[in-house]
Scaffold this motif. Structure first.
Motif, PDB file in Angstrom:
ATOM      1  N   SER A   1     -16.214 -51.372  60.170  1.00 26.41           N
ATOM      2  CA  SER A   1     -14.963 -52.117  60.154  1.00 26.41           C
ATOM      3  C   SER A   1     -15.033 -53.028  61.371  1.00 26.41           C
ATOM      4  O   SER A   1     -15.933 -52.871  62.197  1.00 26.41           O
ATOM      5  N   PRO A   2     -14.123 -53.963  61.528  1.00 29.09           N
ATOM      6  CA  PRO A   2     -14.210 -54.837  62.700  1.00 29.09           C
ATOM      7  C   PRO A   2     -14.191 -54.082  64.034  1.00 29.09           C
ATOM      8  O   PRO A   2     -14.783 -54.528  65.004  1.00 29.09           O
ATOM      9  N   ASP A   3     -13.552 -52.919  64.071  1.00 23.29           N
ATOM     10  CA  ASP A   3     -13.408 -52.183  65.325  1.00 23.29           C
ATOM     11  C   ASP A   3     -14.414 -51.063  65.528  1.00 23.29           C
ATOM     12  O   ASP A   3     -14.499 -50.510  66.628  1.00 23.29           O
ATOM     13  N   LEU A   4     -15.181 -50.700  64.481  1.00 20.62           N
ATOM     14  CA  LEU A   4     -16.056 -49.527  64.570  1.00 20.62           C
ATOM     15  C   LEU A   4     -17.215 -49.649  63.585  1.00 20.62           C
ATOM     16  O   LEU A   4     -17.037 -50.137  62.466  1.00 20.62           O
ATOM     17  N   MET A   5     -18.389 -49.167  64.000  1.00 20.63           N
ATOM     18  CA  MET A   5     -19.560 -49.166  63.118  1.00 20.63           C
ATOM     19  C   MET A   5     -20.369 -47.901  63.376  1.00 20.63           C
ATOM     20  O   MET A   5     -20.535 -47.489  64.522  1.00 20.63           O
ATOM     21  N   VAL A   6     -20.883 -47.292  62.295  1.00 19.97           N
ATOM     22  CA  VAL A   6     -21.746 -46.116  62.388  1.00 19.97           C
ATOM     23  C   VAL A   6     -23.102 -46.493  61.792  1.00 19.97           C
ATOM     24  O   VAL A   6     -23.170 -47.032  60.677  1.00 19.97           O
ATOM     25  N   VAL A   7     -24.181 -46.208  62.542  1.00 20.14           N
ATOM     26  CA  VAL A   7     -25.525 -46.642  62.153  1.00 20.14           C
ATOM     27  C   VAL A   7     -26.509 -45.492  62.351  1.00 20.14           C
ATOM     28  O   VAL A   7     -26.483 -44.821  63.384  1.00 20.14           O
ATOM     29  N   ALA A   8     -27.381 -45.269  61.362  1.00 22.97           N
ATOM     30  CA  ALA A   8     -28.459 -44.286  61.487  1.00 22.97           C
ATOM     31  C   ALA A   8     -29.748 -45.004  61.871  1.00 22.97           C
ATOM     32  O   ALA A   8     -30.092 -46.034  61.273  1.00 22.97           O
ATOM     33  N   PHE A   9     -30.434 -44.476  62.875  1.00 16.94           N
ATOM     34  CA  PHE A   9     -31.756 -44.965  63.270  1.00 16.94           C
ATOM     35  C   PHE A   9     -32.738 -43.843  62.976  1.00 16.94           C
ATOM     36  O   PHE A   9     -32.650 -42.764  63.570  1.00 16.94           O
ATOM     37  N   ARG A  10     -33.670 -44.091  62.064  1.00 11.94           N
ATOM     38  CA  ARG A  10     -34.647 -43.080  61.654  1.00 11.94           C
ATOM     39  C   ARG A  10     -35.994 -43.403  62.300  1.00 11.94           C
ATOM     40  O   ARG A  10     -36.642 -44.393  61.951  1.00 11.94           O
ATOM     41  N   PHE A  11     -36.381 -42.574  63.260  1.00  7.90           N
ATOM     42  CA  PHE A  11     -37.650 -42.744  63.972  1.00  7.90           C
ATOM     43  C   PHE A  11     -38.708 -41.979  63.201  1.00  7.90           C
ATOM     44  O   PHE A  11     -38.628 -40.769  63.056  1.00  7.90           O
ATOM     45  N   GLN A  12     -39.726 -42.704  62.712  1.00  9.78           N
ATOM     46  CA  GLN A  12     -40.696 -42.138  61.787  1.00  9.78           C
ATOM     47  C   GLN A  12     -41.941 -41.584  62.466  1.00  9.78           C
ATOM     48  O   GLN A  12     -42.729 -40.899  61.820  1.00  9.78           O
TER      49      GLN A  12
ATOM     50  N   PRO B   1     -16.698 -52.655  69.641  1.00  6.74           N
ATOM     51  CA  PRO B   1     -16.418 -52.986  68.252  1.00  6.74           C
ATOM     52  C   PRO B   1     -17.706 -53.026  67.428  1.00  6.74           C
ATOM     53  O   PRO B   1     -18.787 -52.766  67.941  1.00  6.74           O
ATOM     54  N   ARG B   2     -17.583 -53.394  66.168  1.00  6.20           N
ATOM     55  CA  ARG B   2     -18.731 -53.475  65.246  1.00  6.20           C
ATOM     56  C   ARG B   2     -19.805 -54.408  65.799  1.00  6.20           C
ATOM     57  O   ARG B   2     -19.518 -55.398  66.460  1.00  6.20           O
ATOM     58  N   ARG B   3     -21.063 -54.078  65.509  1.00 11.17           N
ATOM     59  CA  ARG B   3     -22.212 -54.934  65.839  1.00 11.17           C
ATOM     60  C   ARG B   3     -22.457 -55.878  64.674  1.00 11.17           C
ATOM     61  O   ARG B   3     -23.149 -55.555  63.722  1.00 11.17           O
ATOM     62  N   ASP B   4     -21.878 -57.048  64.751  1.00 10.26           N
ATOM     63  CA  ASP B   4     -22.029 -58.016  63.660  1.00 10.26           C
ATOM     64  C   ASP B   4     -23.479 -58.426  63.452  1.00 10.26           C
ATOM     65  O   ASP B   4     -23.854 -58.816  62.345  1.00 10.26           O
TER      66      ASP B   4
END
Length: 105
Positions: free
Chosen positions: A23-34, A99-102
């Motif tokens: 959302s404009p105020d929040l972002m959730v991101v998964a980083f998968r290290f292989q 906030p979100r990473r656009d």
């Protein structure tokens, strides 16, 4: 309820990134290290970041101080702090940004 699926993309060599929600105020991101040795290069950004270690082991550096993390650990990275990590054992980090990473969209 609105559900959107985001593609998984290459973030750095050996690292895949997928936005999980935003959302404009929040972002959730998964980083998968292989692979061991994959590196989230030192960088900074104006966003406050919270990181949760879902799996794997990592060595983080924040503003010149290094520490190791493993599953279940979490911590906050302040706005504009220089930070990065090295994967010690393949796994997944779940990062929340405010906030979100656009630049990730």
């Amino acid at each position: 309820m609105f559900v959107k699926t985001f593609p998984e993309v290459t973030a750095d060599p050996g690292i895949r990134r997928q936005v999980l929600s935003d959302s404009p105020d929040l972002m959730v991101v998964a980083f998968r290290f292989q692979q061991e040795g994959a590196e989230g290069k030192l960088h900074n950004h104006p966003h406050v970041q919270s990181t949760y270690v879902e799996s794997g082991r990592f060595r983080f550096t924040i503003n010149g101080e290094s520490f190791d993390v493993s599953p279940g650990d979490s911590f906050v990275i302040p706005s504009n702090a220089l930070h990065g990590c090295v994967c010690l054992e393949p796994g997944t980090l779940v990062d929340t940004f405010t906030p979100r990473r656009d630049d990730f969209l």
